[in-house]
Scaffold this motif. Structure first.
Motif, PDB file in Angstrom:
ATOM      1  N   UNK A   8      15.825 -37.514   8.701  1.00 27.64           N
ATOM      2  CA  UNK A   8      17.247 -38.166   9.325  1.00 27.64           C
ATOM      3  C   UNK A   8      16.792 -38.837  10.572  1.00 27.64           C
ATOM      4  N   UNK A   9      16.177 -37.942  11.442  1.00 26.58           N
ATOM      5  CA  UNK A   9      15.599 -38.221  12.876  1.00 26.58           C
ATOM      6  C   UNK A   9      14.908 -39.551  12.635  1.00 26.58           C
ATOM      7  N   UNK A  10      13.873 -39.491  11.762  1.00 22.91           N
ATOM      8  CA  UNK A  10      12.932 -40.611  11.724  1.00 22.91           C
ATOM      9  C   UNK A  10      13.584 -41.932  10.958  1.00 22.91           C
ATOM     10  N   UNK A  11      14.565 -41.828  10.104  1.00 23.75           N
ATOM     11  CA  UNK A  11      15.132 -42.740   9.593  1.00 23.75           C
ATOM     12  C   UNK A  11      15.862 -43.688  10.475  1.00 23.75           C
ATOM     13  N   UNK A  12      16.648 -42.737  11.203  1.00 22.12           N
ATOM     14  CA  UNK A  12      17.514 -43.562  12.260  1.00 22.12           C
ATOM     15  C   UNK A  12      16.911 -44.236  13.356  1.00 22.12           C
ATOM     16  N   UNK A  13      15.793 -43.585  13.775  1.00 23.19           N
ATOM     17  CA  UNK A  13      14.902 -44.416  14.440  1.00 23.19           C
ATOM     18  C   UNK A  13      14.053 -45.474  14.008  1.00 23.19           C
ATOM     19  N   UNK A  14      13.937 -45.467  12.968  1.00 19.22           N
ATOM     20  CA  UNK A  14      13.338 -46.720  12.233  1.00 19.22           C
ATOM     21  C   UNK A  14      14.341 -47.528  12.121  1.00 19.22           C
ATOM     22  N   UNK A  15      15.679 -47.559  11.851  1.00 15.49           N
ATOM     23  CA  UNK A  15      16.481 -48.375  11.958  1.00 15.49           C
ATOM     24  C   UNK A  15      16.727 -49.142  13.229  1.00 15.49           C
ATOM     25  N   UNK A  16      16.634 -48.293  14.155  1.00 14.99           N
ATOM     26  CA  UNK A  16      16.613 -48.821  15.440  1.00 14.99           C
ATOM     27  C   UNK A  16      15.653 -49.556  15.961  1.00 14.99           C
ATOM     28  N   UNK A  17      14.403 -49.251  15.604  1.00 16.56           N
ATOM     29  CA  UNK A  17      13.188 -50.132  16.077  1.00 16.56           C
ATOM     30  C   UNK A  17      13.034 -51.365  15.186  1.00 16.56           C
ATOM     31  N   UNK A  18      13.432 -51.119  13.825  1.00 12.26           N
ATOM     32  CA  UNK A  18      13.244 -52.631  13.025  1.00 12.26           C
ATOM     33  C   UNK A  18      14.388 -53.449  13.214  1.00 12.26           C
ATOM     34  N   UNK A  20      18.643 -45.635  -0.059  1.00 10.52           N
ATOM     35  CA  UNK A  20      18.386 -46.140   1.247  1.00 10.52           C
ATOM     36  C   UNK A  20      18.230 -47.802   0.786  1.00 10.52           C
ATOM     37  N   UNK A  21      19.093 -48.628   1.380  1.00 11.61           N
ATOM     38  CA  UNK A  21      19.060 -49.912   1.181  1.00 11.61           C
ATOM     39  C   UNK A  21      18.067 -50.736   1.909  1.00 11.61           C
ATOM     40  N   UNK A  22      17.191 -49.927   2.448  1.00  8.27           N
ATOM     41  CA  UNK A  22      15.987 -50.849   2.751  1.00  8.27           C
ATOM     42  C   UNK A  22      14.635 -50.077   2.434  1.00  8.27           C
ATOM     43  N   UNK A  23      13.628 -50.709   2.463  1.00  8.65           N
ATOM     44  CA  UNK A  23      12.131 -50.046   2.004  1.00  8.65           C
ATOM     45  C   UNK A  23      11.720 -49.217   3.374  1.00  8.65           C
ATOM     46  N   UNK A  24      12.193 -48.063   3.280  1.00  9.91           N
ATOM     47  CA  UNK A  24      11.974 -47.024   4.440  1.00  9.91           C
ATOM     48  C   UNK A  24      10.467 -46.845   4.389  1.00  9.91           C
ATOM     49  N   UNK A  25      10.074 -46.449   5.556  1.00 12.66           N
ATOM     50  CA  UNK A  25       8.465 -45.722   5.474  1.00 12.66           C
ATOM     51  C   UNK A  25       8.628 -44.243   5.202  1.00 12.66           C
ATOM     52  N   UNK A  26       9.974 -43.688   5.356  1.00 10.88           N
ATOM     53  CA  UNK A  26      10.074 -42.472   5.086  1.00 10.88           C
ATOM     54  C   UNK A  26      10.705 -42.021   4.105  1.00 10.88           C
ATOM     55  N   UNK A  27       9.962 -41.615   2.846  1.00 11.87           N
ATOM     56  CA  UNK A  27      10.424 -41.676   1.438  1.00 11.87           C
ATOM     57  C   UNK A  27      10.962 -40.222   1.215  1.00 11.87           C
ATOM     58  N   UNK A  28      11.964 -40.365   0.266  1.00 14.31           N
ATOM     59  CA  UNK A  28      12.820 -39.071  -0.194  1.00 14.31           C
ATOM     60  C   UNK A  28      11.857 -38.478  -0.842  1.00 14.31           C
ATOM     61  N   UNK A  29      11.864 -37.166  -0.562  1.00  9.50           N
ATOM     62  CA  UNK A  29      10.661 -36.140  -1.055  1.00  9.50           C
ATOM     63  C   UNK A  29      11.251 -35.446  -2.478  1.00  9.50           C
ATOM     64  N   UNK A  30      12.169 -35.831  -3.088  1.00 11.28           N
ATOM     65  CA  UNK A  30      12.866 -35.291  -4.338  1.00 11.28           C
ATOM     66  C   UNK A  30      12.912 -36.371  -5.137  1.00 11.28           C
ATOM     67  N   UNK A  31      13.172 -37.461  -4.902  1.00 10.27           N
ATOM     68  CA  UNK A  31      13.312 -38.374  -6.100  1.00 10.27           C
ATOM     69  C   UNK A  31      12.498 -39.712  -5.588  1.00 10.27           C
ATOM     70  N   UNK A  32      11.771 -40.057  -6.719  1.00 11.94           N
ATOM     71  CA  UNK A  32      10.695 -41.081  -6.697  1.00 11.94           C
ATOM     72  C   UNK A  32      11.695 -42.529  -6.363  1.00 11.94           C
ATOM     73  N   UNK A  33      11.028 -43.386  -5.682  1.00  9.66           N
ATOM     74  CA  UNK A  33      11.595 -44.961  -5.401  1.00  9.66           C
ATOM     75  C   UNK A  33      13.029 -44.560  -5.340  1.00  9.66           C
ATOM     76  N   UNK A  34      13.506 -43.814  -4.591  1.00 12.51           N
ATOM     77  CA  UNK A  34      15.075 -43.810  -4.246  1.00 12.51           C
ATOM     78  C   UNK A  34      15.398 -44.572  -2.890  1.00 12.51           C
ATOM     79  N   UNK A  35      14.815 -45.807  -3.135  1.00 12.61           N
ATOM     80  CA  UNK A  35      15.198 -46.563  -2.060  1.00 12.61           C
ATOM     81  C   UNK A  35      15.173 -48.140  -2.478  1.00 12.61           C
ATOM     82  N   UNK A  36      15.761 -49.313  -1.938  1.00 10.37           N
ATOM     83  CA  UNK A  36      15.575 -50.408  -2.390  1.00 10.37           C
ATOM     84  C   UNK A  36      14.329 -51.061  -1.967  1.00 10.37           C
TER      85      UNK A  36
END
Length: 472
Positions: free
Chosen positions: A208-218, A136-152
């Motif tokens: 996926x649902x929460x991240x898409x909603x987050x992109x819309x909201x943010x 992910x190219x944004x610091x999402x509230x919803x973290x990848x459950x398998x890879x730590x810090x797998x977002x910018x």
């Protein structure tokens, strides 16, 4: 208007006028795959060419899309696997590219990108926020459950959104809704393995649902560009209603397919059935989308529905350091592609693939600047126009012509490097007596349209790669 979470309600959403008028957008594929910057490359061959010459699943071994690096890496004997072993070692994980990307991406200046896109003449931008590799190219509230810090840690999406809007352009966001290779480990090189990626866990569906909603909201994207499909567990109508209520002037593409295995059928049986029907790679199942989105396809005629052509300047979306320079569109190619697409009621979404540090190759920058320079003179024939019937013609010297219309004016866009003298153009969608002028010259020209043929004289000083005759 408030949209309800029903198919009837979301399908009532009209294509916003700004999108109809914009005509030209920039796609950005940038992420971990930009670090190795590698894909199999063969002169002049797109993914569709490779699929036409091989089994489309066996052909994944030779995928020219650099953003598919991880999938190609997982296929035994692939050129990508060989490249990875030689340069990073057999034990180096793709996911460890996140450390290099985090360091290199700090150098990216979003203002430089935004200014380039404005100079190109584009009216909107679509940025990949998460591709199939799951980063992910944004610091999402919803973290990848398998890879730590797998977002910018840096909000690359937010910074570019602000810069693009600051240049007066619309900002859109892409999200890989169904494919996420951090959740699924098998390579997609057979029908059953391909289909398996369309059947994610409940855990991924919620993610996926929460991240898409987050992109819309943010970020309130003007374009919500989903790719490949969406988890069948999710309520698409609710998601799209939420989007349209948050961004009434927003627009979405058609790639929201949700697959369900029929009762009593195994994964392999369902995959075989879809292959026989020619539907295994189909992306649209009737779920609402404001526009069609063919990829590396020459569209014939004028589709009934608004559409958007998308492709890279080369044969890859992601940066491929080894791509044959002959694969890149030049300015003339890009201008013609834009004119051709617009004449068929389409928008052109052309892609750039920056390096990990945010640098965009000169081979990608130059055609954009040439297109922007052309549009600064001839944009009247592109922006805010509609299509004509017929939409194409030729000069008596064999030069391609594309037609657009605005109000009572018809524009003939003529692809000619060295125009001068008397010419004849066929299939002109205009009848009667009209005033003729060449955009950018500030003077009328002599000529007339008879029986759909325009005969006129082009004065000296008119320059290519394309010029526009306005008939009004």
């Amino acid at each position: 208007m408030k949209y309800e979470p029903t198919r009837e309600s979301v399908t009532s959403h009209p294509v916003p006028q700004w999108y109809n008028d914009a005509k030209f957008g920039i796609f950005i594929h940038w992420g971990l795959f930009s670090v190795p910057g590698y894909a199999y490359s063969e002169k002049g061959k797109s993914i569709r060419d490779i699929h036409s010459e091989t089994d489309e699943f066996e052909g994944q071994k030779y995928n020219p899309y650099a953003e598919w690096y991880l999938n190609s890496l997982r296929i035994e004997g692939s050129p990508t696997q060989d490249y990875h072993k030689k340069n990073y070692g057999a034990d180096f994980s793709y996911f460890d590219f996140k450390n290099t990307f985090a360091k290199e991406s700090r150098k990216m200046d979003p203002q430089i990108w935004a200014e380039l896109f404005r100079k190109s003449g584009a009216r909107y931008v679509v940025m990949v926020t998460k591709h199939h590799d799951g980063y992910c190219l944004w610091p999402s509230r919803y973290k990848n459950p398998y890879i730590a810090d797998y977002q910018s840690e840096r909000d690359l999406v937010g910074e570019l959104t602000d810069a693009v809007r600051g240049e007066g352009l619309k900002m859109g966001l892409y999200y890989s809704g169904i494919f996420d290779w951090s959740f699924k480990k098998n390579p997609m090189n057979s029908p059953a393995k391909w289909l398996d990626h369309y059947l994610p866990s409940d855990q991924y569906a919620e993610y996926a649902f929460h991240q898409t909603e987050e992109l819309i909201e943010r970020y309130h994207p003007s374009v919500l560009w989903n790719d490949m499909g969406f988890p069948p567990q999710c309520d698409i109508d609710r998601l799209l209603a939420d989007y349209y209520n948050a961004v009434p002037e927003g627009v979405t593409n058609e790639r929201w397919i949700q697959r369900h295995i029929p009762k009593g059928m195994s994964l392999e049986e369902y995959a075989d059935m879809l292959v026989k029907q020619g539907e295994i790679m189909r992306l649209d199942d009737g779920v609402h989308g404001d526009f069609l989105d063919p990829e590396y396809v020459d569209v014939n005629g004028i589709p009934d529905k608004k559409w958007e052509q998308t492709r890279g300047i080369g044969m890859s979306f992601g940066y491929n350091r080894f791509e044959d320079p002959a694969n890149f569109l030049n300015g003339k190619d890009l201008i013609f592609m834009l004119a051709d697409t617009v004449s068929k009621n389409g928008n052109l979404l052309i892609n750039v693939g920056p390096m990990a540090d945010g640098t965009i190759q000169k081979a990608q920058v130059q055609p954009l600047l040439e297109t922007g320079e052309w549009l600064s003179v001839n944009g009247e024939a592109i922006y805010g126009t509609t299509w004509c019937t017929p939409q194409a013609g030729k000069t008596d010297t064999g030069k391609e012509v594309r037609y657009t219309r605005k109000g009572k004016s018809v524009y003939a866009i003529i692809m000619d490097d060295d125009p001068s003298g008397e010419i004849s153009i066929d299939s002109v969608p205009f009848s009667g007596t009209g005033k003729l002028s060449i955009i950018g010259c500030g003077a009328n020209i002599e000529g007339k349209v008879e029986a759909s043929v325009l005969k006129c004289k082009i004065p000296e000083g008119v320059q290519g790669p394309a010029y526009v005759i306005k008939i009004e």
